[in-house]
Design an enzyme around this catalytic site. Sequence first.
Site, mmCIF file in Angstrom:
data_model
loop_
_atom_site.group_PDB
_atom_site.id
_atom_site.type_symbol
_atom_site.label_atom_id
_atom_site.label_comp_id
_atom_site.label_asym_id
_atom_site.label_seq_id
_atom_site.Cartn_x
_atom_site.Cartn_y
_atom_site.Cartn_z
ATOM 1 N N ASN A 242 0.837 -1.201 0.000
ATOM 2 C CA ASN A 242 0.000 0.000 0.000
ATOM 3 C C ASN A 242 0.869 1.247 0.000
ATOM 4 O OD1 ASN A 242 -2.439 1.585 0.321
ATOM 5 N ND2 ASN A 242 -1.859 1.873 2.465
ATOM 6 N N SER B 164 5.151 6.664 2.285
ATOM 7 C CA SER B 164 5.584 5.322 2.688
ATOM 8 C C SER B 164 4.940 4.270 1.796
ATOM 9 C CB SER B 164 5.131 5.016 4.126
ATOM 10 O OG SER B 164 5.549 6.013 5.027
ATOM 11 N N HIS C 23 1.081 5.163 1.085
ATOM 12 C CA HIS C 23 0.450 6.058 2.066
ATOM 13 C C HIS C 23 1.177 7.408 2.086
ATOM 14 C CE1 HIS C 23 -2.037 7.033 5.492
ATOM 15 N NE2 HIS C 23 -0.967 7.587 6.027
ATOM 16 N N ASP D 105 -2.838 0.755 7.633
ATOM 17 C CA ASP D 105 -1.576 1.488 7.436
ATOM 18 C C ASP D 105 -0.488 1.028 8.410
ATOM 19 O OD1 ASP D 105 -2.833 2.998 5.443
ATOM 20 O OD2 ASP D 105 -3.529 4.482 6.892
HETATM 21 C C1 GRF Z 1 -2.559 9.081 -2.833
HETATM 22 O O1 GRF Z 1 -2.189 10.264 -2.159
HETATM 23 C C2 GRF Z 1 -2.266 7.869 -1.986
HETATM 24 O O2 GRF Z 1 -1.137 8.013 -1.180
HETATM 25 C C3 GRF Z 1 -3.504 7.780 -1.136
HETATM 26 O O3 GRF Z 1 -4.558 8.121 -2.005
HETATM 27 C C4 GRF Z 1 -4.075 9.018 -3.015
HETATM 28 C C5 GRF Z 1 -4.476 8.437 -4.350
HETATM 29 O O4 GRF Z 1 -4.293 9.320 -5.418
HETATM 30 N N1 GRF Z 1 -3.603 6.469 -0.545
HETATM 31 P P1 GRF Z 1 -4.510 8.817 -6.915
HETATM 32 O O5 GRF Z 1 -5.911 8.207 -6.986
HETATM 33 O O6 GRF Z 1 -3.466 7.806 -7.226
HETATM 34 O O7 GRF Z 1 -4.398 10.034 -7.785
#
Ligand code: GRF
Length: 193
Positions: free
Chosen positions: A110, A139, A112, A148
């Site tokens: 994932n 991360s 984050h 997370d």
């Molecule tokens: C990203 O900031 C990711 O870290 C978080 O959700 C957002 C997704 O953005 N988990 P996108 O849909 O890839 O533009």
Amino acid sequence: MSVKKIAILFSGNGSNLENILEKVHNKTFNGVTIKCDLLICNNPDAFGIQRAKKFGLKTVIINHKEFKTREDFDAKLVSLIQEKKIDLTILAGFMRILTPVFTKNIKAINLHPSILPIFKGGNAIKESFNSDMLVGGVSVHFVSEELDGGKLINQLVFYRKKGMSLEEWEENIHKLEYEILPKTIIELLAFSN
Ligand code: GRF
């Protein structure tokens, strides 16, 4: 030469999905060709679905609202991923909490938008911006039962400039996201045994 298959799960905008498709899909690293063989989205209106079409890829829509329990939804994801014999599943903006039905059966990572373990959860960008921290970052971690909370694989950070706005903070985060996620996928699939 070998082929490693990835699945990407997303929920919305899909900029990270597009970035992965651009940088790793059908590309060869260290003798390993990485193929995106499955795209799953839980939101039928997600813009990411259009982005995937540009690469000739269809998205399977699994709407969580059509399932009675989180476990039933997760079981559907697991069966699709296992059917395709996916080597690594990537959560790129996938906004669902996953149960052990998923985490015990699927090897997944994932992305984050904070320096975990600080600022877990869905408001990481705002919370980190509003904090006293002088650095922000991103991360990538293995997906575990704890939200997370799985083992960290990679992190990248940036310094807070004086007077930085939330927009600039967010821009820095996205820039690092576009660097860290492809890098991690390539490392895991082509440079580790
Ligand atoms: C990203 O900031 C990711 O870290 C978080 O959700 C957002 C997704 O953005 N988990 P996108 O849909 O890839 O533009």
